[in-house]
Motif scaffolding. Structure first.
Motif, PDB file in Angstrom:
ATOM      1  N   VAL A  56       1.009  -1.178   0.009  1.00 34.86           N
ATOM      2  CA  VAL A  56       0.019   0.124   0.077  1.00 34.86           C
ATOM      3  C   VAL A  56       0.908   1.234   0.049  1.00 34.86           C
ATOM      4  CG1 VAL A  56      -2.148  -0.899   1.012  1.00 34.86           C
ATOM      5  CG2 VAL A  56      -0.221  -0.188   2.603  1.00 34.86           C
ATOM      6  N   GLU A  57       1.958   1.238  -0.922  1.00 31.92           N
ATOM      7  CA  GLU A  57       2.894   2.376  -0.755  1.00 31.92           C
ATOM      8  C   GLU A  57       2.381   3.668  -1.140  1.00 31.92           C
ATOM      9  OE1 GLU A  57       3.254  -0.550  -2.308  1.00 31.92           O
ATOM     10  OE2 GLU A  57       4.887  -1.381  -1.610  1.00 31.92           O
ATOM     11  N   GLY A  58       1.093   3.738  -1.822  1.00 33.06           N
ATOM     12  CA  GLY A  58       0.458   4.955  -2.369  1.00 33.06           C
ATOM     13  C   GLY A  58      -0.450   5.596  -1.067  1.00 33.06           C
ATOM     14  N   LYS A  59      -0.363   4.804  -0.041  1.00 32.08           N
ATOM     15  CA  LYS A  59      -1.091   5.321   1.320  1.00 32.08           C
ATOM     16  C   LYS A  59      -0.347   6.508   1.723  1.00 32.08           C
ATOM     17  CE  LYS A  59      -3.968   3.921   5.085  1.00 32.08           C
ATOM     18  NZ  LYS A  59      -5.297   4.848   4.760  1.00 32.08           N
ATOM     19  N   HIS A  60      -0.979   7.396   2.187  1.00 30.48           N
ATOM     20  CA  HIS A  60      -0.344   8.614   2.703  1.00 30.48           C
ATOM     21  C   HIS A  60      -0.715   9.299   4.175  1.00 30.48           C
ATOM     22  CE1 HIS A  60       2.293   8.922  -0.742  1.00 30.48           C
ATOM     23  NE2 HIS A  60       0.969   9.121  -1.399  1.00 30.48           N
ATOM     24  N   THR A  61      -1.955   8.376   4.602  1.00 34.35           N
ATOM     25  CA  THR A  61      -2.736   8.869   5.656  1.00 34.35           C
ATOM     26  C   THR A  61      -2.996   7.671   6.387  1.00 34.35           C
ATOM     27  OG1 THR A  61      -4.738   8.798   4.808  1.00 34.35           O
ATOM     28  CG2 THR A  61      -3.592  10.984   4.833  1.00 34.35           C
ATOM     29  N   THR A  62      -3.441   7.506   7.947  1.00 35.82           N
ATOM     30  CA  THR A  62      -3.828   6.537   8.535  1.00 35.82           C
ATOM     31  C   THR A  62      -4.829   6.957   9.570  1.00 35.82           C
ATOM     32  OG1 THR A  62      -3.243   4.698  10.030  1.00 35.82           O
ATOM     33  CG2 THR A  62      -1.928   6.878  10.226  1.00 35.82           C
ATOM     34  N   THR A  63      -5.681   6.101   9.859  1.00 38.26           N
ATOM     35  CA  THR A  63      -6.738   6.489  10.895  1.00 38.26           C
ATOM     36  C   THR A  63      -6.221   6.277  12.284  1.00 38.26           C
ATOM     37  OG1 THR A  63      -8.534   5.575   9.527  1.00 38.26           O
ATOM     38  CG2 THR A  63      -9.031   5.877  11.708  1.00 38.26           C
ATOM     39  N   VAL A  64      -5.968   7.274  12.962  1.00 40.77           N
ATOM     40  CA  VAL A  64      -5.575   7.137  14.441  1.00 40.77           C
ATOM     41  C   VAL A  64      -6.569   6.900  15.369  1.00 40.77           C
ATOM     42  CG1 VAL A  64      -3.604   8.648  13.780  1.00 40.77           C
ATOM     43  CG2 VAL A  64      -5.363   9.594  14.800  1.00 40.77           C
ATOM     44  N   ALA A  65      -7.914   7.142  15.376  1.00 43.40           N
ATOM     45  CA  ALA A  65      -8.855   6.979  16.273  1.00 43.40           C
ATOM     46  C   ALA A  65      -9.783   5.913  15.635  1.00 43.40           C
ATOM     47  CB  ALA A  65      -9.110   8.241  16.868  1.00 43.40           C
ATOM     48  N   MET A  66     -10.838   6.432  14.968  1.00 41.72           N
ATOM     49  CA  MET A  66     -11.862   5.645  14.315  1.00 41.72           C
ATOM     50  C   MET A  66     -12.392   6.409  13.289  1.00 41.72           C
ATOM     51  SD  MET A  66     -14.797   6.613  16.830  1.00 41.72           S
ATOM     52  CE  MET A  66     -15.539   8.205  17.049  1.00 41.72           C
ATOM     53  N   ASP A  67     -13.181   5.855  12.333  1.00 39.28           N
ATOM     54  CA  ASP A  67     -14.283   6.463  11.511  1.00 39.28           C
ATOM     55  C   ASP A  67     -15.452   6.144  11.884  1.00 39.28           C
ATOM     56  OD1 ASP A  67     -12.077   7.167   9.530  1.00 39.28           O
ATOM     57  OD2 ASP A  67     -11.900   4.913   8.932  1.00 39.28           O
ATOM     58  N   PHE A  68     -16.517   7.286  11.680  1.00 33.72           N
ATOM     59  CA  PHE A  68     -17.948   7.179  12.168  1.00 33.72           C
ATOM     60  C   PHE A  68     -18.571   7.625  10.983  1.00 33.72           C
ATOM     61  CE2 PHE A  68     -21.634   8.964  13.868  1.00 33.72           C
ATOM     62  CZ  PHE A  68     -22.285   8.119  14.416  1.00 33.72           C
ATOM     63  N   GLY A  69     -19.692   6.691  10.748  1.00 34.93           N
ATOM     64  CA  GLY A  69     -20.566   7.243   9.745  1.00 34.93           C
ATOM     65  C   GLY A  69     -22.151   6.759  10.116  1.00 34.93           C
ATOM     66  N   ARG A  70     -23.091   7.149   9.355  1.00 40.34           N
ATOM     67  CA  ARG A  70     -24.464   6.814   9.994  1.00 40.34           C
ATOM     68  C   ARG A  70     -25.217   6.598   8.820  1.00 40.34           C
ATOM     69  NH1 ARG A  70     -27.206  11.747  12.144  1.00 40.34           N
ATOM     70  NH2 ARG A  70     -27.906  12.003   9.957  1.00 40.34           N
ATOM     71  N   ILE A  71     -26.160   5.544   9.044  1.00 40.04           N
ATOM     72  CA  ILE A  71     -27.195   5.340   7.892  1.00 40.04           C
ATOM     73  C   ILE A  71     -28.546   4.980   8.552  1.00 40.04           C
ATOM     74  CG2 ILE A  71     -28.096   3.664   6.103  1.00 40.04           C
ATOM     75  CD1 ILE A  71     -25.072   2.297   6.247  1.00 40.04           C
ATOM     76  N   THR A  72     -29.703   5.698   8.175  1.00 43.00           N
ATOM     77  CA  THR A  72     -31.022   5.804   8.600  1.00 43.00           C
ATOM     78  C   THR A  72     -31.656   4.645   7.677  1.00 43.00           C
ATOM     79  OG1 THR A  72     -30.662   8.208   9.536  1.00 43.00           O
ATOM     80  CG2 THR A  72     -32.979   7.016   9.134  1.00 43.00           C
ATOM     81  N   ILE A  73     -32.054   3.610   8.154  1.00 42.65           N
ATOM     82  CA  ILE A  73     -32.903   2.587   7.470  1.00 42.65           C
ATOM     83  C   ILE A  73     -34.392   3.187   7.397  1.00 42.65           C
ATOM     84  CG2 ILE A  73     -33.630   0.354   7.501  1.00 42.65           C
ATOM     85  CD1 ILE A  73     -30.355   0.437   7.273  1.00 42.65           C
ATOM     86  N   ARG A  74     -34.895   3.746   8.431  1.00 47.03           N
ATOM     87  CA  ARG A  74     -36.370   4.191   8.553  1.00 47.03           C
ATOM     88  C   ARG A  74     -36.385   4.771   9.662  1.00 47.03           C
ATOM     89  NH1 ARG A  74     -38.322   0.916  11.988  1.00 47.03           N
ATOM     90  NH2 ARG A  74     -38.288  -1.068  11.788  1.00 47.03           N
TER      91      ARG A  74
END
Length: 191
Positions: A56-74
């Protein structure tokens, strides 16, 4: 198992785990209805000798804590996505992130398949339902799901699927597979 509408809101928590550079941040970003919270930092010289960027030599960033997202089903049914950090030095956060999770997606990259073993071990040891989603990177050799299952020595009941997490429809299929598998596992455990 169907979710029946009720007055009480229901929130499902799903973890997105896997090795460094496997696509966890990309998966959360491709499916989240909100702009994802990302804790990305630029890779620095301090990571030399610690962070393995081979493949993954092209990777220049890293997650240091977490990613967070949300999906509303209904109305009243929301899915929260938590992307775990992939580097070993941030694994101390996993216990907190995994608390109360319905299940986990373990993302795998066939160029660095062994990088997903720690995630698989973590969820197996804790009895957390999980699936393995092989993120098919451009230029990477393609393998059938059964070949990946064999290489990872997974039980037959653990779903393994191929995906491209850059595509919303593919990310949706991954999450639906996890929820169905988790509900099957949790329902079987109640009998």
């Amino acid at each position: 198992m169907d979710f029946e509408p009720s007055d009480e809101p229901v929130a499902l928590k799903i973890l997105i785990a896997g090795g460094f550079g496997v696509g966890k941040t990309t998966l959360v970003g491709s499916i989240s209805e909100i702009r994802p919270l990302r804790t990305e930092e630029v890779l620095s010289d301090r990571g030399i000798g610690i962070d393995d960027v081979e493949g993954v030599e092209g990777k220049h960033t890293t997650t240091v804590a977490m990613d967070f997202g949300r999906i509303t089903i209904r109305e009243g049914l929301v899915v929260y996505l938590f992307g775990t950090p992939g580097q070993e030095r941030f694994w101390f956060m996993w216990d907190e992130l995994s608390y109360g999770a319905l299940g986990a997606v373990v993302l795998a990259d066939t160029r660095r398949l062994t990088d997903c073993f720690p995630s698989i071990d973590y969820f197996e040891q804790r009895g957390t339902p999980f699936i393995v989603a092989v993120n098919c990177f451009d230029g990477a050799e393609r393998y059938e799901a059964d070949e990946v299952r064999s290489a990872l020595d997974l039980d037959e009941d653990v779903p393994v699927l191929l995906c491209d997490v850059r595509r919303r429809a593919s990310a949706k299929t991954v999450l639906v597979t996890l929820v169905e598998h988790s509900l099957k596992v949790l329902t079987a455990g109640q009998h």
